[in-house]
Design a protein around this motif. Structure first.
Motif, PDB file in Angstrom:
ATOM      1  N   ARG A   1       0.822  -1.218   0.000  1.00 44.03           N
ATOM      2  CA  ARG A   1       0.000   0.000   0.000  1.00 44.03           C
ATOM      3  C   ARG A   1       0.854   1.266   0.000  1.00 44.03           C
ATOM      4  N   SER A   2       1.862   1.308   0.864  1.00 47.16           N
ATOM      5  CA  SER A   2       2.719   2.499   0.948  1.00 47.16           C
ATOM      6  C   SER A   2       3.499   2.706  -0.343  1.00 47.16           C
ATOM      7  N   ALA A   3       4.023   1.600  -0.917  1.00 49.28           N
ATOM      8  CA  ALA A   3       4.790   1.710  -2.158  1.00 49.28           C
ATOM      9  C   ALA A   3       3.910   2.197  -3.306  1.00 49.28           C
ATOM     10  N   ILE A   4       2.653   1.737  -3.334  1.00 45.87           N
ATOM     11  CA  ILE A   4       1.727   2.168  -4.391  1.00 45.87           C
ATOM     12  C   ILE A   4       1.431   3.662  -4.252  1.00 45.87           C
ATOM     13  N   LYS A   5       1.215   4.102  -3.020  1.00 44.94           N
ATOM     14  CA  LYS A   5       0.930   5.524  -2.789  1.00 44.94           C
ATOM     15  C   LYS A   5       2.109   6.386  -3.185  1.00 44.94           C
ATOM     16  N   LEU A   6       3.330   5.895  -2.923  1.00 44.55           N
ATOM     17  CA  LEU A   6       4.539   6.642  -3.280  1.00 44.55           C
ATOM     18  C   LEU A   6       4.715   6.698  -4.797  1.00 44.55           C
ATOM     19  N   ALA A   7       4.435   5.574  -5.483  1.00 40.48           N
ATOM     20  CA  ALA A   7       4.617   5.521  -6.934  1.00 40.48           C
ATOM     21  C   ALA A   7       3.543   6.304  -7.677  1.00 40.48           C
ATOM     22  N   PHE A   8       2.357   6.418  -7.075  1.00 41.35           N
ATOM     23  CA  PHE A   8       1.234   7.105  -7.730  1.00 41.35           C
ATOM     24  C   PHE A   8       0.640   8.124  -6.761  1.00 41.35           C
ATOM     25  N   PRO A   9       1.315   9.264  -6.572  1.00 40.47           N
ATOM     26  CA  PRO A   9       0.825  10.257  -5.606  1.00 40.47           C
ATOM     27  C   PRO A   9      -0.502  10.901  -6.012  1.00 40.47           C
ATOM     28  N   GLN A  10      -0.783  10.940  -7.334  1.00 32.84           N
ATOM     29  CA  GLN A  10      -2.039  11.512  -7.785  1.00 32.84           C
ATOM     30  C   GLN A  10      -3.172  10.484  -7.644  1.00 32.84           C
ATOM     31  N   LEU A  11      -4.298  10.921  -7.063  1.00 30.40           N
ATOM     32  CA  LEU A  11      -5.385   9.993  -6.746  1.00 30.40           C
ATOM     33  C   LEU A  11      -5.930   9.307  -7.993  1.00 30.40           C
ATOM     34  N   LYS A  12      -6.093  10.059  -9.100  1.00 25.87           N
ATOM     35  CA  LYS A  12      -6.654   9.474 -10.307  1.00 25.87           C
ATOM     36  C   LYS A  12      -5.760   8.369 -10.861  1.00 25.87           C
ATOM     37  N   ALA A  13      -4.455   8.624 -10.899  1.00 24.81           N
ATOM     38  CA  ALA A  13      -3.518   7.612 -11.397  1.00 24.81           C
ATOM     39  C   ALA A  13      -3.494   6.399 -10.476  1.00 24.81           C
TER      40      ALA A  13
ATOM     41  N   PHE B   1      -4.393   2.482 -11.320  1.00 23.63           N
ATOM     42  CA  PHE B   1      -3.468   1.385 -11.024  1.00 23.63           C
ATOM     43  C   PHE B   1      -4.164   0.290 -10.230  1.00 23.63           C
ATOM     44  N   TYR B   2      -5.001   0.664  -9.266  1.00 22.61           N
ATOM     45  CA  TYR B   2      -5.735  -0.338  -8.490  1.00 22.61           C
ATOM     46  C   TYR B   2      -6.720  -1.100  -9.386  1.00 22.61           C
TER      47      TYR B   2
ATOM     48  N   THR C   1       4.123 -15.763  -5.760  1.00 19.36           N
ATOM     49  CA  THR C   1       5.407 -15.125  -6.067  1.00 19.36           C
ATOM     50  C   THR C   1       5.323 -14.355  -7.373  1.00 19.36           C
ATOM     51  N   LEU C   2       4.694 -14.962  -8.380  1.00 19.87           N
ATOM     52  CA  LEU C   2       4.519 -14.281  -9.663  1.00 19.87           C
ATOM     53  C   LEU C   2       3.686 -13.019  -9.489  1.00 19.87           C
ATOM     54  N   ALA C   3       2.645 -13.077  -8.674  1.00 21.61           N
ATOM     55  CA  ALA C   3       1.801 -11.908  -8.452  1.00 21.61           C
ATOM     56  C   ALA C   3       2.614 -10.751  -7.873  1.00 21.61           C
ATOM     57  N   ALA C   4       3.444 -11.052  -6.870  1.00 17.22           N
ATOM     58  CA  ALA C   4       4.271 -10.005  -6.266  1.00 17.22           C
ATOM     59  C   ALA C   4       5.277  -9.453  -7.271  1.00 17.22           C
ATOM     60  N   THR C   5       5.851 -10.323  -8.084  1.00 16.47           N
ATOM     61  CA  THR C   5       6.811  -9.884  -9.100  1.00 16.47           C
ATOM     62  C   THR C   5       6.156  -8.953 -10.112  1.00 16.47           C
ATOM     63  N   LEU C   6       4.952  -9.316 -10.559  1.00 18.67           N
ATOM     64  CA  LEU C   6       4.236  -8.472 -11.515  1.00 18.67           C
ATOM     65  C   LEU C   6       3.891  -7.123 -10.903  1.00 18.67           C
ATOM     66  N   LEU C   7       3.503  -7.108  -9.642  1.00 24.27           N
ATOM     67  CA  LEU C   7       3.159  -5.858  -8.975  1.00 24.27           C
ATOM     68  C   LEU C   7       4.388  -4.961  -8.858  1.00 24.27           C
ATOM     69  N   GLU C   8       5.508  -5.549  -8.413  1.00 20.37           N
ATOM     70  CA  GLU C   8       6.731  -4.760  -8.258  1.00 20.37           C
ATOM     71  C   GLU C   8       7.214  -4.201  -9.594  1.00 20.37           C
ATOM     72  N   SER C   9       7.094  -5.001 -10.652  1.00 17.68           N
ATOM     73  CA  SER C   9       7.487  -4.544 -11.981  1.00 17.68           C
ATOM     74  C   SER C   9       6.612  -3.382 -12.434  1.00 17.68           C
ATOM     75  N   ALA C  10       5.311  -3.472 -12.140  1.00 18.39           N
ATOM     76  CA  ALA C  10       4.390  -2.411 -12.539  1.00 18.39           C
ATOM     77  C   ALA C  10       4.643  -1.121 -11.773  1.00 18.39           C
ATOM     78  N   LEU C  11       5.179  -1.219 -10.555  1.00 17.40           N
ATOM     79  CA  LEU C  11       5.525  -0.026  -9.800  1.00 17.40           C
ATOM     80  C   LEU C  11       6.698   0.710 -10.438  1.00 17.40           C
ATOM     81  N   GLN C  12       7.621  -0.049 -11.052  1.00 20.24           N
ATOM     82  CA  GLN C  12       8.776   0.545 -11.723  1.00 20.24           C
ATOM     83  C   GLN C  12       8.395   1.071 -13.104  1.00 20.24           C
ATOM     84  N   THR C  13       7.589   0.273 -13.828  1.00 23.11           N
ATOM     85  CA  THR C  13       7.142   0.650 -15.170  1.00 23.11           C
ATOM     86  C   THR C  13       5.629   0.504 -15.214  1.00 23.11           C
ATOM     87  N   PRO C  14       4.921   1.593 -15.054  1.00 22.82           N
ATOM     88  CA  PRO C  14       3.451   1.511 -15.029  1.00 22.82           C
ATOM     89  C   PRO C  14       2.901   0.801 -16.255  1.00 22.82           C
ATOM     90  N   PRO C  15       1.877  -0.011 -16.067  1.00 19.51           N
ATOM     91  CA  PRO C  15       1.324  -0.784 -17.180  1.00 19.51           C
ATOM     92  C   PRO C  15       0.696   0.113 -18.240  1.00 19.51           C
TER      93      PRO C  15
END
Length: 483
Positions: free
Chosen positions: A164-176, A180-181, A199-213
């Motif tokens: 949750r915290s990492a997502i908020k940091l990566a997407f500070p704007q509410l609309k974005a 993402f959610y 494990t795959l789910a966490a990997t996909l999430l972490e990758s999307a935080l670095q490079t938004p889908p």
């Protein structure tokens, strides 16, 4: 005027709760309270064996005596689950004096709080209450919600909580962040959780935080619709039908099943008709799946029976994989199982059959069946999936291969549907009687000694028993007249 109950989720972890009563009702309430990690004391002269076992295991405390008013000292909640109306009223009064919430089972007027019908997808909890007016209505609503929420929702929620915290940091704007959610809840991360690939789910999430889908990715869900009866659909199948943007429908799928689908979904008939080029139809199905999925849509490929039993499901997955389209498979009840069950024919039986073989003549490039030897075994049940004309040709070849002409068999038309008919016959008389009683497709044939049980065990639809009728003589050309 109906009472409005203020909805409230309470944290009872480590807090004292008293349950008065030691019967089955008390046991159900104790099981529910235990999920909240409450400190539970049961007050009752006697206990059910289940409650007694929990006492011995140290999960709950037992006061082996009648209820006393001082039992409510220092507690947060009391549940009156006894079968003594006067006692329950006294417990409610004592709780009111101490400003303690009390639930009196099946008595809304005495209760200061209600235990709702619950859909548990912890940490997600859905609670439904009718304010005690009509508990059966609340239970019916609960059943509908239960079928619509996948059990993976809890695990997905826990994953999102960790990030949750990492997502908020990566997407500070509410609309974005909302977009993402939406991607997380509807895309590959949720799919991986459903497939138990954490494990795959966490990997996909972490990758999307670095490079938004990028734009939403569609998917294809192969859904087995079963043989016809909508009641045989699985909960997973119902969920898929209600999230579909596009539904590619086989010819034999019962219209009643489509009534359960999302109302605004695009429905496309892709059924194969007798006499048409099935290869061309299959190519069109492949193209439609890829085309709509690449547009970000959820495509349900709705197949009669089960996609992996003579349903070309494997071929379709190979095509999707070659085009990098995400997919899932939801099994359906195949016709062999349903038709046999609805006709009272066990496919295996210790006395009559130790194995079962499923057969079809719809082979690639129309190549013929080669291993007739395997179909001759009298201790094996053979189930034949084919068009009716092919079934009757199959019977002739099977007898020529050595299967006894007096072998019992059952021809089942419209299995599991209201118009189901079951024709009991022998191999040497089946063609004649199928014509006599005007049987038509869709029909399925069961061959083997297990069919002897059908007259006794039959329970659904019409049964026509011709076992004891003499074998007719007729020209082979009559077979060609059957369809």
């Amino acid at each position: 005027m109906s009472t409005f109950l203020f909805p409230l989720f309470t944290n009872l972890s480590g807090r004292a709760v008293v349950v008065v009563g030691g019967g089955e009702v008390a046991w159900r309430k104790v099981q529910l309270l235990a999920k909240s990690q409450a400190v539970i004391t049961v007050v009752s002269p006697e206990l059910t064996p289940s409650l007694q076992q929990w006492v011995e295991q140290g999960k709950i405390t037992w006061q082996a005596r009648p209820y006393l008013s001082q039992d409510l000292a220092e507690v947060w909640l009391v549940i009156a689950a006894s079968d003594d109306i006067a006692l329950n009223a006294r417990i409610a009064y004592d709780a009111e004096q101490r400003r303690i919430f009390a639930n009196v089972v099946d008595d809304a007027e005495l209760s200061s709080c209600q235990v709702p019908a619950i859909v548990d997808r912890a940490p997600i909890t859905v609670a439904i209450s009718s304010a005690g007016a009509a508990p059966m209505v609340a239970r019916r609503i609960r059943a509908r919600i239960e079928s619509s929420l996948d059990h993976s929702l809890g695990a997905l929620t826990e994953l999102l909580q960790r990030y949750r915290s990492a997502i908020k940091l990566a997407f500070p704007q509410l609309k974005a962040r909302r977009c993402f959610y939406d991607w997380l809840l509807d895309g590959p991360v949720a799919n991986a959780i459903q497939a138990q690939q954490f494990t795959l789910a966490a990997t996909l999430l972490e990758s999307a935080l670095q490079t938004p889908p990028a734009a939403p990715t569609g998917e294809v869900i192969l859904v087995g619709a079963g043989p016809g009866d909508p009641g045989l659909l699985t909960q997973h199948a119902l969920r898929a039908l209600n999230q579909a943007d596009v539904i590619l429908v086989d010819r034999l799928v019962d219209p009643a099943i489509l009534e359960l689908a999302r109302r605004d979904a695009l429905q496309i008939s892709v059924g194969k008709q007798v006499g048409e080029d099935h290869h061309a139809t299959q190519r069109r199905i492949h193209q439609l799946m890829v085309e709509h999925a690449q547009q970000g849509q959820t495509v349900v490929r709705l197949k009669g029976g089960d996609a992996f039993i003579f349903g070309r499901g494997g071929e379709e997955l190979e095509f999707l994989q070659a085009h990098n389209i995400p997919y899932k498979v939801i099994p359906g009840i195949t016709a062999a199982l349903a038709c046999a069950a609805y006709s009272g024919i066990p496919l295996t039986h210790r006395e009559y059959a130790q194995s079962v073989q499923l057969v079809t003549a719809h082979r690639k490039d129309d190549s013929p069946i080669e291993n007739w030897e395997a179909l001759r075994d009298p201790t094996q049940t053979v189930v034949v999936y084919m068009g009716l004309q092919q079934i009757l040709q199959f019977i002739t070849r099977l007898q020529a291969a050595g299967r006894s002409a007096d072998t019992h068999c059952a021809l089942i038309e419209n299995g599991s549907r209201p118009e189901q008919r079951t024709l009991l016959s022998r191999l040497d008389t089946l063609a004649h009687h199928a014509k006599q009683y005007h049987f038509a497709s869709p029909s399925l044939l069961i061959i083997g000694a297990v069919c002897k049980l059908a007259p006794e065990l039959h329970w659904f639809g019409e049964q026509i028993n011709t076992i004891d009728q003499a074998a007719p003589t007729f020209a082979d050309t009559e077979l060609a007249m059957l369809s």
